[in-house]
Design a protein around this motif. Structure first.
Motif, PDB file in Angstrom:
ATOM      1  N   ASP A  35       0.868  -1.180   0.000  1.00  0.00           N
ATOM      2  CA  ASP A  35       0.000   0.000   0.000  1.00  0.00           C
ATOM      3  C   ASP A  35       0.907   1.233   0.000  1.00  0.00           C
ATOM      4  N   LEU A  36       1.001   1.901  -1.135  1.00  0.00           N
ATOM      5  CA  LEU A  36       1.860   3.079  -1.260  1.00  0.00           C
ATOM      6  C   LEU A  36       1.375   4.233  -0.396  1.00  0.00           C
ATOM      7  N   ALA A  37       0.108   4.172   0.045  1.00  0.00           N
ATOM      8  CA  ALA A  37      -0.449   5.217   0.894  1.00  0.00           C
ATOM      9  C   ALA A  37      -0.442   4.806   2.368  1.00  0.00           C
ATOM     10  N   ALA A  54     -16.106  14.927   9.033  1.00  0.00           N
ATOM     11  CA  ALA A  54     -15.074  13.981   9.459  1.00  0.00           C
ATOM     12  C   ALA A  54     -13.760  14.292   8.755  1.00  0.00           C
ATOM     13  N   GLU A  55     -12.656  14.188   9.498  1.00  0.00           N
ATOM     14  CA  GLU A  55     -11.354  14.674   9.061  1.00  0.00           C
ATOM     15  C   GLU A  55     -10.773  13.829   7.921  1.00  0.00           C
ATOM     16  N   ARG A  56     -10.060  14.499   7.050  1.00  0.00           N
ATOM     17  CA  ARG A  56      -9.444  13.857   5.890  1.00  0.00           C
ATOM     18  C   ARG A  56      -8.411  12.810   6.286  1.00  0.00           C
ATOM     19  N   GLU A  57      -7.731  13.022   7.434  1.00  0.00           N
ATOM     20  CA  GLU A  57      -6.670  12.100   7.844  1.00  0.00           C
ATOM     21  C   GLU A  57      -7.178  10.675   8.074  1.00  0.00           C
ATOM     22  N   ASN A  58      -8.476  10.523   8.344  1.00  0.00           N
ATOM     23  CA  ASN A  58      -9.033   9.190   8.576  1.00  0.00           C
ATOM     24  C   ASN A  58      -8.878   8.280   7.361  1.00  0.00           C
ATOM     25  N   LEU A  59      -8.748   8.856   6.173  1.00  0.00           N
ATOM     26  CA  LEU A  59      -8.663   8.056   4.949  1.00  0.00           C
ATOM     27  C   LEU A  59      -7.551   7.016   4.996  1.00  0.00           C
ATOM     28  N   LEU A  60      -6.440   7.343   5.657  1.00  0.00           N
ATOM     29  CA  LEU A  60      -5.260   6.477   5.606  1.00  0.00           C
ATOM     30  C   LEU A  60      -5.026   5.693   6.888  1.00  0.00           C
ATOM     31  N   ASP A 103     -15.991  17.413  -4.339  1.00  0.00           N
ATOM     32  CA  ASP A 103     -15.019  17.624  -3.273  1.00  0.00           C
ATOM     33  C   ASP A 103     -13.751  16.845  -3.573  1.00  0.00           C
ATOM     34  N   TRP A 104     -12.628  17.287  -3.002  1.00  0.00           N
ATOM     35  CA  TRP A 104     -11.348  16.660  -3.319  1.00  0.00           C
ATOM     36  C   TRP A 104     -10.432  16.611  -2.104  1.00  0.00           C
ATOM     37  N   ALA A 105      -9.501  15.683  -2.156  1.00  0.00           N
ATOM     38  CA  ALA A 105      -8.442  15.573  -1.151  1.00  0.00           C
ATOM     39  C   ALA A 105      -7.135  15.246  -1.854  1.00  0.00           C
ATOM     40  N   LEU A 106      -6.047  15.826  -1.379  1.00  0.00           N
ATOM     41  CA  LEU A 106      -4.715  15.587  -1.928  1.00  0.00           C
ATOM     42  C   LEU A 106      -3.964  14.615  -1.022  1.00  0.00           C
ATOM     43  N   VAL A 107      -3.458  13.535  -1.613  1.00  0.00           N
ATOM     44  CA  VAL A 107      -2.779  12.485  -0.862  1.00  0.00           C
ATOM     45  C   VAL A 107      -1.327  12.393  -1.313  1.00  0.00           C
ATOM     46  N   ARG A 108      -0.407  12.495  -0.355  1.00  0.00           N
ATOM     47  CA  ARG A 108       1.015  12.257  -0.632  1.00  0.00           C
ATOM     48  C   ARG A 108       1.302  10.779  -0.397  1.00  0.00           C
ATOM     49  N   LEU A 109       1.795  10.097  -1.413  1.00  0.00           N
ATOM     50  CA  LEU A 109       2.160   8.697  -1.246  1.00  0.00           C
ATOM     51  C   LEU A 109       3.356   8.575  -0.299  1.00  0.00           C
ATOM     52  N   ARG A 196     -11.981   4.772   3.803  1.00  0.00           N
ATOM     53  CA  ARG A 196     -10.570   4.440   3.674  1.00  0.00           C
ATOM     54  C   ARG A 196     -10.154   4.470   2.205  1.00  0.00           C
ATOM     55  N   LEU A 197      -8.870   4.771   1.998  1.00  0.00           N
ATOM     56  CA  LEU A 197      -8.258   4.718   0.674  1.00  0.00           C
ATOM     57  C   LEU A 197      -7.033   3.819   0.749  1.00  0.00           C
ATOM     58  N   ARG A 198      -6.937   2.858  -0.170  1.00  0.00           N
ATOM     59  CA  ARG A 198      -5.753   2.004  -0.279  1.00  0.00           C
ATOM     60  C   ARG A 198      -5.210   2.119  -1.706  1.00  0.00           C
ATOM     61  N   VAL A 199      -3.892   2.290  -1.810  1.00  0.00           N
ATOM     62  CA  VAL A 199      -3.239   2.516  -3.109  1.00  0.00           C
ATOM     63  C   VAL A 199      -2.161   1.455  -3.281  1.00  0.00           C
TER      64      VAL A 199
END
Length: 371
Positions: A35-37, A54-60, A103-109, A196-199
């Protein structure tokens, strides 16, 4: 870009009991890849246009999303994910959002790499998940700010075109972009929540950085090492053994089921590239009554290279970091650790440096991926 089994249509209303009882998922072909993220690799959600509920940080978060039906805050129901407010139109005559509103969110791998598959998980979002999602990716050097990433001259590549998703479900997408990326832009149309987001993909390290380091861990995930296969993943994944840092608890390592035959368990790794290995660490942190009894490491050069002993069968102690300096450097591209008879290890570290041939191949791959 192809959507693998994802789920459209409404999820069932929550009626009490097990909150995962009707959770929808499928077998995805890419989930054995790193999982690169992963937060442990240094990933982060660095910006979002809205995170009202709900906070964006929960995604990872690494663990599955949780649901507490009694948990409310002053803004409403508190969800374990990223959730935005409901979008509205321009006025009373146009109360609905436009087709372009999102809506959008920016994710740093955590580690730059080639993305092979994504999971956009809407667990516990039943009546408040997005109608559709899309995902874009870019590659920028250094540590760009949100403003840098949103600059008009930044080129974004579509990994997942706008696609309908289902609620309370793991929505999976196969990706075939064939490029090295550092950041993602996750869009939800027009609004809603993602748990959740998995990459999943392959780490593509910067050869200039590795050359500057000189000696480094040539099997580490963050440097481009990879688990190719393992005899058993019953309690925890073999990939944990090359994750960053020391293990924090028992399931943060690799543990097999108890053997009832005369065989043994093993993991096969691919190194970042052809390397000369000079030192080895085998850590059994937090594995006390279930650590491997002995370990042996072999190395081969090339897919079909003849295995040679790197570390002969050696007694291991529970909850201990074992260090071995090799009498002379050993060259190879693949390594296998055999543990006897079963049990587990928490981490394997192989310290060395790239050979001239390995460095040249890594540089060529980096350029071919657009690095």
């Amino acid at each position: 870009m192809t959507a693998t089994p994802h789920f459209t249509g409404d999820a069932s209303p929550y009626g009490g009991g097990d909150p995962y009882a009707d959770y929808r998922t499928a077998d995805f072909p890419f989930t054995q890849l790193v999982d690169l993220a992963d937060r442990r690799l240094g990933a982060g959600v660095i910006a979002a246009n809205d995170e009202f509920f709900a906070e964006r940080e929960n995604l990872l978060k690494p663990e599955p999303a949780e649901f507490d039906p009694e948990r409310f805050g002053h803004k409403g129901k508190i969800m374990d994910g990223w959730e935005t407010r409901r979008r509205r139109g321009a006025g009373a005559d146009e109360p609905h959002p436009t087709d372009e509103d999102h809506d959008w969110a920016l994710v740093r791998l955590g580690a730059p790499g080639v993305v092979r598959g994504l999971i956009v998980d809407t667990a516990h979002f039943r009546g408040n998940y997005p109608q559709s999602v899309s995902v874009e990716a870019t590659s920028l050097p250094g540590s760009p700010s949100p403003e840098d990433l949103l600059a008009p001259d930044v080129k974004w590549t579509t990994l997942v075109p706008r696609t309908a998703v289902g609620g309370h479900a793991a929505n999976g997408f196969v990706v075939d972009a064939g490029q090295r990326f550092t950041h993602l832009r996750v869009n939800q149309h027009p609004d809603g929540g993602i748990a959740r987001l998995r990459v999943h993909g392959e780490v593509a390290p910067d050869p200039v950085w590795l050359a500057a380091l000189g000696t480094f861990d040539v099997v580490a995930l963050e440097n481009g090492g990879e688990v190719e296969d393992a005899s058993d993943r019953f309690y925890s994944p073999a990939t944990n053994t090359i994750a960053p840092g020391r293990s924090r608890k028992m399931d943060d390592g690799w543990e097999t089921r108890r053997r009832r035959d005369k065989g043994n368990d093993w993991i096969r790794y691919r190194l970042v590239e052809q390397s000369e290995i000079r030192a080895v660490e085998i850590d059994t942190a937090y594995l006390k009554g279930n650590a491997a009894g002995w370990a042996e490491i072999s190395v081969s050069d090339g897919e079909d290279g003849r295995p040679a002993v790197l570390l002969p069968r050696t007694r291991l102690q529970p909850d201990t970091n074992h260090r071995f300096v090799l009498p002379e450097p050993v060259r190879g591209t693949h390594v296998r650790i055999d543990i006897f008879p079963d049990g587990g290890i928490s981490r394997l570290r192989l310290f060395g440096s790239l050979t001239e041939e390995g460095a040249a191949r890594l540089t060529a791959r980096h350029e071919a991926l657009g690095g």
